[in-house]
Design a protein around this motif. Sequence first.
Motif, PDB file in Angstrom:
ATOM      1  N   MET A 126     -63.705 -42.001  -6.299  1.00 17.61           N
ATOM      2  CA  MET A 126     -62.942 -40.883  -7.257  1.00 17.61           C
ATOM      3  C   MET A 126     -61.730 -41.326  -7.336  1.00 17.61           C
ATOM      4  N   ASN A 151     -65.650 -38.404 -14.632  1.00 17.22           N
ATOM      5  CA  ASN A 151     -66.314 -37.761 -13.638  1.00 17.22           C
ATOM      6  C   ASN A 151     -67.832 -37.176 -14.103  1.00 17.22           C
ATOM      7  N   THR A 181     -63.326 -33.083 -10.245  1.00 19.47           N
ATOM      8  CA  THR A 181     -62.169 -32.990 -11.332  1.00 19.47           C
ATOM      9  C   THR A 181     -60.701 -32.897 -10.749  1.00 19.47           C
TER      10      THR A 181
END
Length: 412
Positions: A122, A138, A329
């Motif tokens: 991430m 993502n 996200t």
Amino acid sequence: MEMYASRNRKMMIMGLLFFGMVLSFFDRVAINVAVIPMGQEFHLTTSQTGLLVSIFFISYSLMQPLGGWMTDKFGARVMITFSLFSWSLFTLLTGFAWSFVSLLFIRFIFGLGEGPFYPSSMSTIRDHFPQKERGRANSFFLSAQNIGGILGTALAAAMVAAIGWRGMFSFAGILGMIVAFGFWFILKPQRTQDKLEGSKKQNKVPLKLLLRIENIWKIISFKFLSNIINYGLITWMPIYLVKEKGVDFVAAGSLLAIPYIIGFLMFNVSGWILDKFMAGQEKYLAAAGALASAIFLYFMANATSIAMIITFLTLNSIALSFFGTVLYTIIIKYSPKELTGSASGLVTFAGQIAGAVSPSAIGLIISVFKGSYNAAFWFLVVSALVGTVIALSIKNNSAHPSEGYENKTAAV
């Protein structure tokens, strides 16, 4: 001014992240196939088999918050390389196990090694992709779970048949260690300024502010409920189809691959929608996905044919892909950069706890209601409806954990 990776470099990074996630799911899912010949070789009991499969999730869950903190402390490049190399090493060592105890120990350490991969991925996406592209990046990364899940069953079974379970784990482990070196070189800082910024990663991480990030508790709660649904279906749908609906075991496995395939496609569609049409309004896509999931679960419970059950299960997979993409996200778009890894690790930890709770809770509900699956479906429907309410309560564009906190973003 923020500077991000070039288009070619972003494609290389995204390709590595995707392949890394495929390996991650392949290595963790393949045990479900390999445990059959393992059990024969080591004369495992049913309880030992169950413990061998579940021990990974225990250590993996425990490592999520720590792995996220370590990512923020030492940097995504260090932690993603360390994670992939270490879990691949123990995947390789699985092929050299000599007893049940050795298998149990190796699988436990395997989970610890894999723990930092998700939060460091991430952070990697946030570091190298501008905000307007993070939804697509993502979702493409997350969609690799579906490919890894398919390969972890179909390909793993073929490899076990061809070269044995030891050969399968050894091959996967060596491949993973090679990919780990790829991450180390591809993520190498490109400019002098990048190296200076990268060195700052070892400064003190303001961890005390993590739980004060606005929306963090709502995102944690939503992730818990979404995984209640996801793991509940993964665990019980094969049993439901075979025992309740009389579907052949092999046929059930083939039918259940359909939602995986459609889910892979829809993960990527959801990311495109997020970036193109939902900037600043991501929570509404999460709420819509949760509400749709509740509706499809209800119709699935009342379906009168196998074709209708699989249809609604596939539609539910689409809904899950939408709100599954939104959560991370929101984190990589709006959370403070210095806490991206920690926030991702904490949210993933909540999801893994749900993975441990959901199968047991559904089993208990079925027992209490004397073998009826309808109550179990209602449990999942209610979870989806509560998730809808939580998603709608999320405040959009909230990035700051406390007043006066400076959300610095390093140029990459």
